[in-house]
Design a protein around this motif. Structure first.
Motif, PDB file in Angstrom:
ATOM      1  N   SER A 112       0.849  -1.198   0.000  1.00  0.00           N
ATOM      2  CA  SER A 112       0.000   0.000   0.000  1.00  0.00           C
ATOM      3  C   SER A 112       0.885   1.248   0.000  1.00  0.00           C
ATOM      4  O   SER A 112       2.020   1.201   0.481  1.00  0.00           O
ATOM      5  CB  SER A 112      -0.889   0.027   1.248  1.00  0.00           C
ATOM      6  OG  SER A 112      -0.103   0.257   2.398  1.00  0.00           O
ATOM      7  N   LYS A 113       0.338   2.359  -0.453  1.00  0.00           N
ATOM      8  CA  LYS A 113       1.098   3.626  -0.442  1.00  0.00           C
ATOM      9  C   LYS A 113       1.459   3.975   0.995  1.00  0.00           C
ATOM     10  O   LYS A 113       2.527   4.465   1.288  1.00  0.00           O
ATOM     11  CB  LYS A 113       0.261   4.756  -1.043  1.00  0.00           C
ATOM     12  CG  LYS A 113       0.129   4.688  -2.543  1.00  0.00           C
ATOM     13  CD  LYS A 113      -0.278   6.072  -3.072  1.00  0.00           C
ATOM     14  CE  LYS A 113      -0.603   6.005  -4.547  1.00  0.00           C
ATOM     15  NZ  LYS A 113      -1.937   5.403  -4.795  1.00  0.00           N
ATOM     16  N   ARG A 114       0.494   3.701   1.890  1.00  0.00           N
ATOM     17  CA  ARG A 114       0.683   4.041   3.292  1.00  0.00           C
ATOM     18  C   ARG A 114       1.890   3.302   3.884  1.00  0.00           C
ATOM     19  O   ARG A 114       2.615   3.827   4.706  1.00  0.00           O
ATOM     20  CB  ARG A 114      -0.599   3.618   4.034  1.00  0.00           C
ATOM     21  CG  ARG A 114      -0.857   4.243   5.336  1.00  0.00           C
ATOM     22  CD  ARG A 114      -2.348   4.130   5.662  1.00  0.00           C
ATOM     23  NE  ARG A 114      -2.866   2.815   5.289  1.00  0.00           N
ATOM     24  CZ  ARG A 114      -2.912   1.778   6.102  1.00  0.00           C
ATOM     25  NH1 ARG A 114      -2.477   1.870   7.317  1.00  0.00           N
ATOM     26  NH2 ARG A 114      -3.414   0.621   5.687  1.00  0.00           N
ATOM     27  N   ALA A 115       2.092   2.057   3.446  1.00  0.00           N
ATOM     28  CA  ALA A 115       3.167   1.243   4.038  1.00  0.00           C
ATOM     29  C   ALA A 115       4.485   1.382   3.283  1.00  0.00           C
ATOM     30  O   ALA A 115       5.519   0.968   3.793  1.00  0.00           O
ATOM     31  CB  ALA A 115       2.748  -0.217   4.081  1.00  0.00           C
ATOM     32  N   SER A 116       4.435   1.971   2.075  1.00  0.00           N
ATOM     33  CA  SER A 116       5.643   1.915   1.251  1.00  0.00           C
ATOM     34  C   SER A 116       6.829   2.662   1.878  1.00  0.00           C
ATOM     35  O   SER A 116       7.959   2.277   1.695  1.00  0.00           O
ATOM     36  CB  SER A 116       5.364   2.422  -0.165  1.00  0.00           C
ATOM     37  OG  SER A 116       5.001   3.767  -0.089  1.00  0.00           O
ATOM     38  N   GLY A 117       6.562   3.706   2.642  1.00  0.00           N
ATOM     39  CA  GLY A 117       7.670   4.459   3.256  1.00  0.00           C
ATOM     40  C   GLY A 117       8.061   3.948   4.629  1.00  0.00           C
ATOM     41  O   GLY A 117       8.979   4.463   5.249  1.00  0.00           O
ATOM     42  N   LEU A 118       7.335   2.946   5.114  1.00  0.00           N
ATOM     43  CA  LEU A 118       7.557   2.472   6.488  1.00  0.00           C
ATOM     44  C   LEU A 118       8.919   1.814   6.622  1.00  0.00           C
ATOM     45  O   LEU A 118       9.290   0.970   5.810  1.00  0.00           O
ATOM     46  CB  LEU A 118       6.461   1.451   6.831  1.00  0.00           C
ATOM     47  CG  LEU A 118       6.375   0.970   8.272  1.00  0.00           C
ATOM     48  CD1 LEU A 118       5.983   2.105   9.214  1.00  0.00           C
ATOM     49  CD2 LEU A 118       5.358  -0.162   8.378  1.00  0.00           C
ATOM     50  N   LYS A 119       9.686   2.232   7.635  1.00  0.00           N
ATOM     51  CA  LYS A 119      10.991   1.590   7.810  1.00  0.00           C
ATOM     52  C   LYS A 119      11.057   0.908   9.167  1.00  0.00           C
ATOM     53  O   LYS A 119      10.351   1.287  10.106  1.00  0.00           O
ATOM     54  CB  LYS A 119      12.124   2.582   7.604  1.00  0.00           C
ATOM     55  CG  LYS A 119      12.059   3.792   8.470  1.00  0.00           C
ATOM     56  CD  LYS A 119      13.104   4.797   8.027  1.00  0.00           C
ATOM     57  CE  LYS A 119      12.963   6.097   8.760  1.00  0.00           C
ATOM     58  NZ  LYS A 119      13.897   6.377   9.796  1.00  0.00           N
ATOM     59  N   ALA A 120      11.940  -0.075   9.231  1.00  0.00           N
ATOM     60  CA  ALA A 120      12.067  -0.839  10.473  1.00  0.00           C
ATOM     61  C   ALA A 120      12.765   0.007  11.535  1.00  0.00           C
ATOM     62  O   ALA A 120      13.509   0.932  11.215  1.00  0.00           O
ATOM     63  CB  ALA A 120      12.868  -2.102  10.205  1.00  0.00           C
ATOM     64  N   SER A 121      12.527  -0.336  12.797  1.00  0.00           N
ATOM     65  CA  SER A 121      13.115   0.411  13.914  1.00  0.00           C
ATOM     66  C   SER A 121      14.622   0.170  13.974  1.00  0.00           C
ATOM     67  O   SER A 121      15.072  -0.975  14.124  1.00  0.00           O
ATOM     68  CB  SER A 121      12.453  -0.032  15.217  1.00  0.00           C
ATOM     69  OG  SER A 121      13.250   0.344  16.312  1.00  0.00           O
ATOM     70  N   MET A 122      15.414   1.256  13.848  1.00  0.00           N
ATOM     71  CA  MET A 122      16.874   1.091  13.818  1.00  0.00           C
ATOM     72  C   MET A 122      17.417   0.671  15.182  1.00  0.00           C
ATOM     73  O   MET A 122      18.416  -0.035  15.264  1.00  0.00           O
ATOM     74  CB  MET A 122      17.547   2.392  13.370  1.00  0.00           C
ATOM     75  CG  MET A 122      18.903   2.108  12.739  1.00  0.00           C
ATOM     76  SD  MET A 122      19.963   3.530  12.586  1.00  0.00           S
ATOM     77  CE  MET A 122      19.215   4.406  11.262  1.00  0.00           C
ATOM     78  N   THR A 123      16.748   1.076  16.261  1.00  0.00           N
ATOM     79  CA  THR A 123      17.228   0.660  17.592  1.00  0.00           C
ATOM     80  C   THR A 123      17.147  -0.859  17.718  1.00  0.00           C
ATOM     81  O   THR A 123      18.089  -1.512  18.173  1.00  0.00           O
ATOM     82  CB  THR A 123      16.385   1.314  18.706  1.00  0.00           C
ATOM     83  OG1 THR A 123      15.021   1.211  18.366  1.00  0.00           O
ATOM     84  CG2 THR A 123      16.766   2.753  18.910  1.00  0.00           C
ATOM     85  N   LEU A 124      16.018  -1.413  17.280  1.00  0.00           N
ATOM     86  CA  LEU A 124      15.851  -2.866  17.374  1.00  0.00           C
ATOM     87  C   LEU A 124      16.810  -3.567  16.418  1.00  0.00           C
ATOM     88  O   LEU A 124      17.425  -4.580  16.760  1.00  0.00           O
ATOM     89  CB  LEU A 124      14.400  -3.268  17.055  1.00  0.00           C
ATOM     90  CG  LEU A 124      13.336  -2.805  18.057  1.00  0.00           C
ATOM     91  CD1 LEU A 124      11.951  -3.285  17.628  1.00  0.00           C
ATOM     92  CD2 LEU A 124      13.630  -3.302  19.467  1.00  0.00           C
TER      93      LEU A 124
END
Ligand code: GLU
Length: 416
Positions: free
Chosen positions: A30-42
């Motif tokens: 989805s467009k909404r999820a396309s920019g989602l990035k994983a948590s760098m701390t984790l």
């Protein structure tokens, strides 16, 4: 097993995803999820563990996680819950006894009047924020986020189709939030202001006067809501006092939400029990969302949390005083390193020193530290401040000493 280089590249790539305009929008996403990035701390904490398992000599100051085990009385209460058959679905809102105990804690310790109807038990503090933003935000609504910020706030905002608006604070001013800057950033679309005291990553603890100034600002702007993330409430130096903004403003209490959880103070990160406090109407909607998404939080983990919150507050003092000592030790060690500017931190379990100009940016610096010294830290860019690095002191004294030595060696090499 990933090689060191591959692993670093993976972390680097994920940190750049958001800004990569050329990123291909895969048709299944989805467009909404396309920019989602994983948590760098984790990611970096997991990477450090993986590298250590593969035999590398790694010193990790990356994890924002207590190094203590969950206290025995909590584990025992949970075992008993399992033996008693507390293994079935429970109410989506959470165990009523736990909701009541949290309301009681808020009323007596934080002086924020609360009943169980004001409480939703969530899968950690992160899910409390996630659920709340899904309930409150319409597309384009603006969320004011003081920067540096905990890295999940902008991602959760964007995923709810909101727009993060960053309010810069500087290391030089001790990361003090300037109310005039907040006011300047307010627009007709502003919906929410996030507060996080004690703050991850800066360790800043907000003072009474600063909070009172924000209360006044909220009185001038009746359409703005506040989320106060108080997850580090008890992790605070003896000289400081935690104040919840909700205790200062009875007249606007319906616009203030408190997020908190058991992970940090009770060393329960893996249990995933947190909570959201707020007005009943919003909490009811958040319960509906929870009933349609995750259902209840793990039933027997909630019994462990109940035991935790019913224990005397002094029951966790040994952990808190240990973090306080180690925070002082870490900061003292960092102050002795040339080319770092170190600011006093009085809460949470981090140091967030600034790299002076001749040092590289935070991501390159942390990559080199991992590659050349086996030292894992979190680059400040993950928190919106590319001249700083985050180091955790929730590790043994020996690890802190080892980390400082590695860091000093690296800085000496880089300045040549
Ligand atoms: N909050 C911790 C940290 O900042 C845990 C990891 C996370 O959830 O981001 O390191």
């Amino acid at each position: 097993m990933k090689t060191l280089r591959h692993a670093l590249c993976a972390v680097n790539k994920s940190s750049q995803q958001k800004d990569d305009k050329s990123m291909i929008h895969h048709s299944s996403i989805s467009k909404r999820a396309s920019g989602l990035k994983a948590s760098m701390t984790l990611e970096i904490s997991a990477l450090a563990q993986e590298l250590r398992k593969s035999g590398k000599n790694i010193c990790s100051l990356s994890a924002g996680e207590p190094d203590f085990d969950t206290p025995d009385f909590i584990v025992e209460a949970t075992k008993k819950a399992l033996e008693d058959g507390i293994t079935r679905y429970g109410p989506a809102a959470g165990d009523p006894l736990l909701r009541g105990a949290i309301a009681n804690k808020l009323t007596t310790i934080n002086k924020v009047h609360s009943t169980k109807e004001n409480i939703l038990i969530t899968n950690g503090g992160k899910q409390a924020i996630f659920n709340l933003f899904q309930i409150l935000l319409d597309p384009g609504d603006e969320v004011l986020i003081p920067s540096p910020y905990w890295l999940s706030y902008p991602e959760i905002t964007r995923f709810a189709q909101g727009k993060p608006i960053f309010i810069e604070t500087s290391p030089e001013s001790g990361f003090t939030l300037d109310v005039d800057k907040i006011e300047l950033a307010i627009s007709p679309k502003t919906k929410l202001l996030i507060l996080n005291s004690p703050c991850n990553p800066t360790g800043k603890v907000m003072k009474l006067k600063e909070l009172q100034a924000i209360v006044e600002l909220l009185r001038r702007h009746p359409n703005i809501y506040v989320v106060s993330d108080e997850i580090y409430e008890f992790l605070i130096s003896e000289k400081e006092q935690h104040i919840s903004i909700a205790q200062l403003a009875e007249d606007i209490k319906d616009r203030i939400f408190i997020v908190n959880g058991f992970a940090k103070a009770w060393a329960m990160t893996g249990w995933r029990v947190g909570y959201l406090h707020g007005n009943e109407t919003t909490i009811k909607k958040a319960i509906a969302l929870q009933s349609q998404s995750t259902s209840n939080v793990c039933s027997f983990a909630q019994k462990g949390a109940l035991a935790a919150i019913q224990e005397k507050p002094t029951g966790i003092d040994y952990m808190i005083s240990s973090y306080n000592k180690r925070r002082v030790m870490l900061i003292k060690g960092l102050k002795e390193i040339d080319k770092l500017l170190v600011y006093q931190q009085s809460g949470a379990f981090y140091a967030f020193p600034k790299l002076i100009n001749e040092m590289p940016d935070s991501l390159s610096f942390c990559k080199t530290a991992l590659e050349q010294e086996g030292l894992a830290m979190i680059p400040g860019i993950a928190f919106g401040q590319d001249r700083c690095i985050r180091l955790s002191c929730s590790v043994s004294d020996e690890t802190i000493i080892d980390g400082i030595e590695r860091l000093k060696r690296l800085v000496d090499k880089l300045k040549k």
